[in-house]
Structure formats: C-alpha cells, structure tokens
Scaffold this motif. Structure first.
Motif, mmCIF file in Angstrom:
data_model
loop_
_atom_site.group_PDB
_atom_site.id
_atom_site.type_symbol
_atom_site.label_atom_id
_atom_site.label_comp_id
_atom_site.label_asym_id
_atom_site.label_seq_id
_atom_site.Cartn_x
_atom_site.Cartn_y
_atom_site.Cartn_z
ATOM 1 N N ARG A 130 -26.248 0.429 16.487
ATOM 2 C CA ARG A 130 -27.227 -0.156 15.565
ATOM 3 C C ARG A 130 -26.691 -1.504 15.115
ATOM 4 N NH1 ARG A 130 -31.409 1.555 13.109
ATOM 5 N NH2 ARG A 130 -30.862 3.753 13.295
ATOM 6 N N TRP A 132 -27.329 -4.507 12.472
ATOM 7 C CA TRP A 132 -28.005 -5.034 11.294
ATOM 8 C C TRP A 132 -28.009 -6.550 11.456
ATOM 9 C CZ3 TRP A 132 -30.511 -1.768 8.259
ATOM 10 C CH2 TRP A 132 -30.132 -0.435 8.285
ATOM 11 N N SER A 145 -33.009 -4.295 11.482
ATOM 12 C CA SER A 145 -32.160 -3.406 12.250
ATOM 13 C C SER A 145 -32.722 -3.276 13.662
ATOM 14 C CB SER A 145 -32.135 -2.044 11.543
ATOM 15 O OG SER A 145 -31.642 -1.033 12.363
ATOM 16 N N THR A 147 -31.599 -1.215 17.657
ATOM 17 C CA THR A 147 -30.686 -0.277 18.319
ATOM 18 C C THR A 147 -30.589 -0.599 19.803
ATOM 19 O OG1 THR A 147 -32.485 1.303 18.627
ATOM 20 C CG2 THR A 147 -31.080 1.611 16.692
ATOM 21 N N TRP A 154 -31.660 -4.711 23.100
ATOM 22 C CA TRP A 154 -31.854 -4.281 21.716
ATOM 23 C C TRP A 154 -33.332 -4.113 21.408
ATOM 24 C CZ3 TRP A 154 -27.711 -3.065 18.720
ATOM 25 C CH2 TRP A 154 -26.461 -3.445 19.212
ATOM 26 N N ASP A 157 -35.999 -1.821 15.073
ATOM 27 C CA ASP A 157 -36.258 -0.557 14.403
ATOM 28 C C ASP A 157 -37.455 -0.762 13.483
ATOM 29 O OD1 ASP A 157 -36.268 1.764 12.926
ATOM 30 O OD2 ASP A 157 -34.200 1.590 12.238
#
Length: 170
Positions: A130, A132, A145, A147, A154, A157
C-alpha cells in the motif's frame, strides 16, 4: 535538503535518503549514513538522478525506500513542467539504483489530477503493498492510497479518496 526516508540497519545505525537540489535548481536524491548518536555522514552528490523518462526530466525527489526480500525498492516523484508523477527504481545495495520508469500518474479529472507524490509504503498481510501518497488538483494537496501486488502497477484505493485535513489540523 529534505529527509524523506530512513531505514534502521540493525546495528544502531540508519540510512537516510533525501531530496536535494543542485545549484541549477534540479532536484535529485541523496543518501546519508546516520550513526547511533544521530549524526549524519552524507554521501554528497546524487545517489539517484532519475532515468531517461520524460516524466522526470526536471528532477527527482521524495524518495520512499523499502526492502522487498533481499532487494531494495524506491518510489519517488519525477517532475516535469511543474507536475509530478511517481517513478520506481530498484537496487541490490540501496546505493546504486536503476530506474523502472513511471509507475503512477495523476488522475485525468480528480482531486489528484496535477501531481502525485509518494509518502510511504507498507507491506500488507497478503504480501501486496500500500502506497500512501499526496495528490494535488491545482488548489489543494490531499492524501490518497493505492495498492500493488508487484510494486510497479498501482491501483487507486476508492475507499481513500483525497482525504483533506481541515485548515489548522492536525
């Protein structure tokens, strides 16, 4: 100079990676050893100046360094024409880095449509990562965020969409 990422070495020392700026104004990433008393011994000169990608032609900054097994990974902000995207690099020793190019771009029309800058990375219980990050839409920076299962692809989220702190908080 801005210290962005620090990893403990297990012997009382640490290694720090930082954003540094050349006299010409181009940002790059430097490194320093930190002794047990907290004193820095800088490796001056750039540890990483980016690759040949257009997204980082004006510099690299904001390194987030983390271990992935025996390998080192770094996410960083690449800057072009005042806009930032996230790039990825790998290393066998944490000193010499190879760029993997751009791995996370600003969205096309959302709260992070101008710039995205990595802030931290954590490994999840299922082995995914994850990230940030801070996103900018031209008016405000917000926190988001994303993942990844491999550190290079990526996905935003949707549960964390541009959290914005009230002015003066926290």
């Amino acid at each position: 100079v801005q210290i962005d990422s620090v990893i403990a070495n297990g012997d009382g020392t640490s290694t720090a990676w930082m954003s540094i700026e050349s006299r010409s104004g181009r940002s790059r990433i430097g490194m320093a050893s930190v002794d047990p008393d907290g004193f820095f011994e800088a490796t001056w000169g750039a540890t990483f100046e980016g690759g040949d990608s257009k997204f980082e032609k004006d510099g690299v900054s904001h390194p987030v360094v983390f271990k992935d097994g025996d390998a080192w990974r770094m996410l960083y902000a690449g800057t072009r024409s005042g806009k930032q995207s996230v790039g990825s690099a790998t290393s066998e020793d944490g000193i010499t880095w190879s760029s993997n190019g751009q791995v996370f771009k600003p969205s096309s029309d959302n709260w992070d449509s101008i710039s995205v800058v990595p802030n931290s990375v954590v490994e999840l219980d299922n082995g995914d990562w994850r990230m940030w990050y801070s996103g900018f839409d031209g008016g405000r920076w917000r926190i988001g965020s994303a993942t990844s299962s491999n550190g290079t692809s990526w996905v935003r989220d949707n549960a964390v969409r541009g959290y914005q702190f009230p002015i003066g908080e926290p």
